[in-house]
Design a protein around this motif. Structure first.
Motif, PDB file in Angstrom:
ATOM      1  N   LYS A   6       0.665  -1.211  -0.030  1.00  0.00           N
ATOM      2  CA  LYS A   6      -0.003   0.071  -0.188  1.00  0.00           C
ATOM      3  C   LYS A   6       0.646   1.379   0.069  1.00  0.00           C
ATOM      4  O   LYS A   6       1.849   1.293   0.939  1.00  0.00           O
ATOM      5  CB  LYS A   6      -0.894   0.078   1.170  1.00  0.00           C
ATOM      6  N   TYR A   7       0.366   2.363  -0.581  1.00  0.00           N
ATOM      7  CA  TYR A   7       1.020   3.433  -1.016  1.00  0.00           C
ATOM      8  C   TYR A   7       0.188   4.584  -0.451  1.00  0.00           C
ATOM      9  O   TYR A   7      -0.974   4.711  -1.132  1.00  0.00           O
ATOM     10  CB  TYR A   7       1.902   3.452  -2.053  1.00  0.00           C
ATOM     11  N   LEU A  16      -2.656  -1.108  -9.096  1.00  0.00           N
ATOM     12  CA  LEU A  16      -1.636  -1.208 -10.021  1.00  0.00           C
ATOM     13  C   LEU A  16      -1.355  -2.692 -10.345  1.00  0.00           C
ATOM     14  O   LEU A  16      -0.812  -3.357  -9.390  1.00  0.00           O
ATOM     15  CB  LEU A  16      -0.278  -0.363 -10.050  1.00  0.00           C
ATOM     16  N   ALA A  31       3.610   3.299  -8.300  1.00  0.00           N
ATOM     17  CA  ALA A  31       2.847   3.538  -7.399  1.00  0.00           C
ATOM     18  C   ALA A  31       3.721   4.685  -6.207  1.00  0.00           C
ATOM     19  O   ALA A  31       2.628   5.509  -5.586  1.00  0.00           O
ATOM     20  CB  ALA A  31       2.950   2.219  -6.444  1.00  0.00           C
ATOM     21  N   SER A  35       1.431   8.263  -5.282  1.00  0.00           N
ATOM     22  CA  SER A  35       1.095   8.147  -4.029  1.00  0.00           C
ATOM     23  C   SER A  35       1.189   9.550  -3.358  1.00  0.00           C
ATOM     24  O   SER A  35       0.335  10.030  -2.166  1.00  0.00           O
ATOM     25  CB  SER A  35       1.867   7.220  -3.215  1.00  0.00           C
ATOM     26  N   VAL A  40      -2.790   4.009  -3.296  1.00  0.00           N
ATOM     27  CA  VAL A  40      -2.586   3.136  -4.379  1.00  0.00           C
ATOM     28  C   VAL A  40      -2.412   1.844  -3.577  1.00  0.00           C
ATOM     29  O   VAL A  40      -1.648   1.590  -2.731  1.00  0.00           O
ATOM     30  CB  VAL A  40      -1.393   3.875  -5.086  1.00  0.00           C
ATOM     31  N   GLU A  42      -0.916  -1.975  -4.499  1.00  0.00           N
ATOM     32  CA  GLU A  42      -0.212  -2.715  -5.493  1.00  0.00           C
ATOM     33  C   GLU A  42      -0.186  -4.308  -5.151  1.00  0.00           C
ATOM     34  O   GLU A  42       0.478  -4.959  -4.406  1.00  0.00           O
ATOM     35  CB  GLU A  42       1.752  -2.251  -5.472  1.00  0.00           C
TER      36      GLU A  42
END
Length: 260
Positions: A6-7, A16, A31, A35, A40, A42
């Motif tokens: 996670k971002y 993504l 990402a 962010s 975002v 991933e």
């Protein structure tokens, strides 16, 4: 390996999807760039079948995403996003395909030869040797061989790269072989493209003019099956837009614009 990074901060409205299959981690630079403005996700695909990857993605999005999500799929991830949007249309608000493989078999015939023509003789010999070795069921360390093959392909695929490091965590040959075998069968049968008729969200394809995956193999088939489709061709750009010196900035401008 965890199957999600996670971002940024909630809400997580962008996801993504990496390529390969079996090349997790390569979307990290994108990402990180996004962010600053977006939450975002991933997903790192770990399932060893097309169906398994679709359902694994569904579980990740159902538990973590602010729905409907914007799916950004790169290379194999473009196909995965395409299939997911057809299967779970209520979960996807927009689908963005980056460097997608062609959706019809006839456009795929010259990809390998295009790549080989861009490399020197030593590299061409190495690619052929790696491709043969990967077919050997008794072969050892095929993850490493796939990683090396990927590095040679990235070199051939890039127009004017800032880097050739795609930040893949670890190439996973068994996932690649199993998923890709199923995926090319779906394309050859026409079932992959047919799924486009079930997609309800807007779809945008971003493609480099130097990408060995023919742009027309994305633009023409998808124009025929999607109701809301737009194709963007980036100049001086290979398969991976964000590593490109001349196209990377425009790629991020387009991507951010599509997320708004």
């Amino acid at each position: 390996m965890t199957n999600l990074r996670k971002y940024g901060r909630v809400p997580f409205c962008v996801a993504l999807l990496h390529g390969g299959p079996g090349a997790p981690g390569e979307m990290a630079p994108v990402a990180q760039e996004l962010s600053a403005d977006w939450g975002v996700l991933e997903p790192l695909q770990t399932a060893a079948s097309v169906e398994g990857q679709i359902e694994e993605l569904h579980g990740v999005l159902n538990e973590n995403a602010d729905l409907p999500v914007v799916l950004v799929g790169y290379s194999w991830g473009a196909w995965l996003g395409f299939m997911y949007a057809a299967r779970h249309p209520a979960f996807v608000g927009k689908l963005i395909l980056v460097g997608s493989g062609p959706f019809e078999e006839k456009y795929a015939a010259e990809i390998v030869e295009t790549r080989l023509a861009r490399l020197d003789e030593k590299e061409r010999t190495e690619i052929r040797s790696l491709m043969d070795a990967l077919k050997d069921p008794a072969g050892e360390d095929r993850n490493a061989m796939l990683d090396r093959l990927g590095k040679l392909c990235i070199k051939a695929d890039a127009y004017d790269p800032l880097t050739l490091d795609t930040e893949v965590l670890q190439c996973q040959y068994n996932i690649h072989r199993s998923v890709w075998t199923q995926a090319v069968e779906l394309r050859a049968s026409g079932k992959l493209l047919e799924l486009g008729k079930k997609i309800q969200c807007p779809v945008v394809a971003i493609h480099g003019d130097y990408d060995p995956h023919p742009a027309e193999g994305v633009r023409r088939p998808l124009t025929a099956v999607l109701e809301d489709f737009r194709f963007v061709l980036l100049e001086h750009c290979g398969h991976c837009p964000w590593i490109e010196r001349q196209a990377g900035h425009e790629f991020y401008e387009i991507l951010n614009s599509e997320l708004r």
